[in-house]
Design a protein around this motif. Structure first.
Motif, mmCIF file in Angstrom:
data_model
loop_
_atom_site.group_PDB
_atom_site.id
_atom_site.type_symbol
_atom_site.label_atom_id
_atom_site.label_comp_id
_atom_site.label_asym_id
_atom_site.label_seq_id
_atom_site.Cartn_x
_atom_site.Cartn_y
_atom_site.Cartn_z
ATOM 1 N N THR A 220 -10.376 -3.182 -6.702
ATOM 2 C CA THR A 220 -10.856 -2.471 -5.518
ATOM 3 C C THR A 220 -12.284 -1.980 -5.705
ATOM 4 N N ILE B 126 -4.700 -3.724 1.355
ATOM 5 C CA ILE B 126 -3.948 -3.709 0.098
ATOM 6 C C ILE B 126 -2.460 -3.670 0.405
ATOM 7 N N SER C 41 0.749 -2.955 -1.702
ATOM 8 C CA SER C 41 1.067 -2.420 -3.028
ATOM 9 C C SER C 41 2.535 -2.038 -3.145
ATOM 10 N N LEU D 92 -2.688 4.792 -3.851
ATOM 11 C CA LEU D 92 -3.226 5.127 -2.526
ATOM 12 C C LEU D 92 -4.296 6.203 -2.632
ATOM 13 N N VAL E 195 -7.443 4.726 -4.102
ATOM 14 C CA VAL E 195 -8.057 3.771 -3.165
ATOM 15 C C VAL E 195 -8.824 4.515 -2.077
ATOM 16 N N LYS E 196 -8.233 5.572 -1.525
ATOM 17 C CA LYS E 196 -8.891 6.327 -0.467
ATOM 18 C C LYS E 196 -10.175 6.991 -0.961
ATOM 19 N N ILE F 103 -10.158 0.993 3.694
ATOM 20 C CA ILE F 103 -9.173 -0.006 3.300
ATOM 21 C C ILE F 103 -7.824 0.354 3.915
ATOM 22 N N CYS F 104 -7.160 -0.624 4.524
ATOM 23 C CA CYS F 104 -5.827 -0.410 5.074
ATOM 24 C C CYS F 104 -4.806 -0.615 3.962
ATOM 25 N N PHE F 105 -4.066 0.436 3.683
ATOM 26 C CA PHE F 105 -3.118 0.422 2.564
ATOM 27 C C PHE F 105 -1.700 0.322 3.104
ATOM 28 N N LEU G 161 2.274 0.069 1.894
ATOM 29 C CA LEU G 161 3.172 0.286 0.758
ATOM 30 C C LEU G 161 4.404 -0.607 0.897
ATOM 31 N N ALA H 42 -1.734 6.076 4.324
ATOM 32 C CA ALA H 42 -1.337 4.674 4.340
ATOM 33 C C ALA H 42 -1.225 4.198 5.783
ATOM 34 N N TYR I 149 4.211 0.757 6.040
ATOM 35 C CA TYR I 149 4.953 0.319 4.868
ATOM 36 C C TYR I 149 5.903 -0.813 5.247
#
Length: 464
Positions: free
Chosen positions: A44, A52, A54, A67, A70-71, A77-79, A81, A99, A102
């Motif tokens: 990243t 992402i 994850s 998370l 990453v933030k 970035i769109c996370f 889960l 996030a 999920y």
């Protein structure tokens, strides 16, 4: 296109990584893989990552820890889960921490496709809207554009693209939706942002004065014209002329306005001399101009000259997902203005505000919240702080047939409202909301993605 978006897959299970990686490559995405949280963080930091995926449980880091890091690296970035059914609570917590969404194991690839399409659509809209807001930041305050609804994001997207042209724009929508706000926003984008923005409220001017206001007049042109007057078109030269409530313009002036739009020239009253002008015209109305054309009170040729780019601002009752963030904004705004501590909103008051239909739209909601902040005796806004018209509002027990919408559209609107109400009552808990609605949580998440419904971080006070 998919190839413009890069996806990082973080999972310590090799088989899971390989399956997802192969599938996403076939779909045209650029992919990266990591077998641990630490490796994912390094990628990243060193690569351009858009999305992402994850896993939650890994030997070195949890999904929540990834998370958080990453933030801090890149909040855009769109996370997403990936979690087992037994850890849904952790997924909900992840969404509250930022996030995007999920997925549960085993991953449904159709659900993954839908989610990625939604993310890309939102990213494209957000990019255009952010550009619009960035251009306006130093020139114009856009409080009325606080919005999470897909409908308003699309409105701002069209406005951002329209701003770069000279084409006339027709903005439609009910009173209080923010038509003039949007017109100013379009103006304050290059290349006309340094030039004048001149607004004319058509019905506010008597018909005998409107022509002079628009086109100007020479000295002696009529009784009382004791000096030459420059009209609004000339004042707006090189800039923008905003004609509010254009549906009320008299028929005799419609002919002159049409000629100006066609020839880019005006003549002052009492003069035969043509004056060249370079004006971008934005018009707005709450009326149905197509019906006025049928009634013979609005010229069809003028309508098509004005309606080169059409933007409709939906009423607040059709984008109820915007109510919560707007309430939060207005509470903050008027708490500061009235030197009060940050107020909370009781759950009972919120329920009433969500159900109310807002005939005055955003303007009415702002007035309601300003009043509530001023009248609140404590740190909590209660039902007693709301206007009687709002407290006494009752929704119809039976659905009302809308002849302008299909059965599918009306059913979807009702379904969207029920989902939104359930999420509100469940304080954002999707599992509980699903049980209230009698559907599975996965089905609820699918419908939330379909309708663009998102939870909010608005602080709600539960009264005891």
């Amino acid at each position: 296109m998919n190839k413009d978006y890069s996806i990082l897959i973080i999972d310590d299970e090799q088989s899971q990584r390989e399956v997802l990686n192969g599938y996403l490559l076939k779909k045209g995405y650029k992919t990266f893989t990591a077998s641990s949280g630490s490796e994912g963080i390094t990628l990243t930091q060193n690569e351009q990552i858009d999305i992402i995926l994850s896993d939650y449980k890994m030997p070195d880091k949890t999904g929540l820890e990834i998370l958080e890091e990453v933030k801090n690296i890149n909040p855009e970035i769109c996370f997403v889960l990936i979690t087992a059914y037994g850890t849904i609570e952790n997924a909900v917590k992840a969404m509250r921490l930022g996030a995007y969404d999920y997925l549960t194991k085993p991953i449904d690839l159709d659900e993954l496709d839908l989610l990625l399409e939604k993310i890309i659509e939102n990213k494209n809209l957000k990019s255009e809207v952010n550009y619009l807001k960035q251009q306006l930041r130093d020139k114009f305050k856009i409080d009325s554009f606080i919005s999470t609804s897909p409908k308003m994001q699309e409105v701002l997207s069209v406005a951002a693209r329209a701003s770069e042209s000279k084409a006339t724009v027709l903005i439609t929508g009910e009173s209080g939706t923010g038509k003039e706000v949007l017109a100013k926003s379009i103006h304050y984008i290059i290349p006309r942002k340094e030039k004048p923005f001149i607004a004319v409220n058509v019905p506010a001017l008597p018909e005998t004065l409107l022509e002079s206001e628009l086109f100007g007049h020479e000295k002696g042109a009529f009784t009382g014209a004791d000096k030459t007057r420059t009209g609004r078109f000339e004042l707006a030269n090189k800039g923008t002329l905003f004609l509010d409530e254009i549906g009320d313009i008299p028929m005799n002036l419609q002919v002159k306005l049409l000629r100006v739009l066609q020839e880019h020239k005006i003549e002052r009253l009492g003069s035969n001399e043509s004056i060249n002008i370079d004006v971008r015209v934005i018009a707005a109305t709450h009326q149905n101009l197509e019906q006025k054309i049928k009634d013979g009170t609005f010229r069809e040729d003028l309508f098509y000259r004005l309606n080169v780019i059409s933007i409709h601002i939906p009423p607040l009752r059709e984008r109820k997902e915007d109510i919560l963030p707007l309430i939060e904004h207005f509470i903050k705004k008027y708490s500061v203005e009235n030197e009060k501590p940050q107020l909370e909103l009781s759950k009972e008051a919120l329920d009433i505000l969500i159900k109310y239909n807002y005939p005055g739209n955003v303007r009415e909601l702002e007035n309601i919240m300003e009043r509530a902040v001023v009248l609140s005796r404590h740190n909590i806004i209660t039902v007693n702080d709301l206007p009687s018209a709002v407290k006494g509002f009752k929704t119809e027990s039976d659905p009302i047939l809308d002849e302008n919408k299909s059965l599918t559209e009306q059913v979807e609107a009702l379904e969207k409202k029920l989902i939104y109400d359930a999420l509100t009552k469940a304080n954002g808990n999707q599992s509980l909301a699903g049980r209230m609605l009698g559907i599975t949580e996965r089905n609820l998440r699918y419908k939330m993605q379909k309708y663009g419904i998102k939870n909010t971080n608005l602080k709600i006070h539960n009264q005891k």
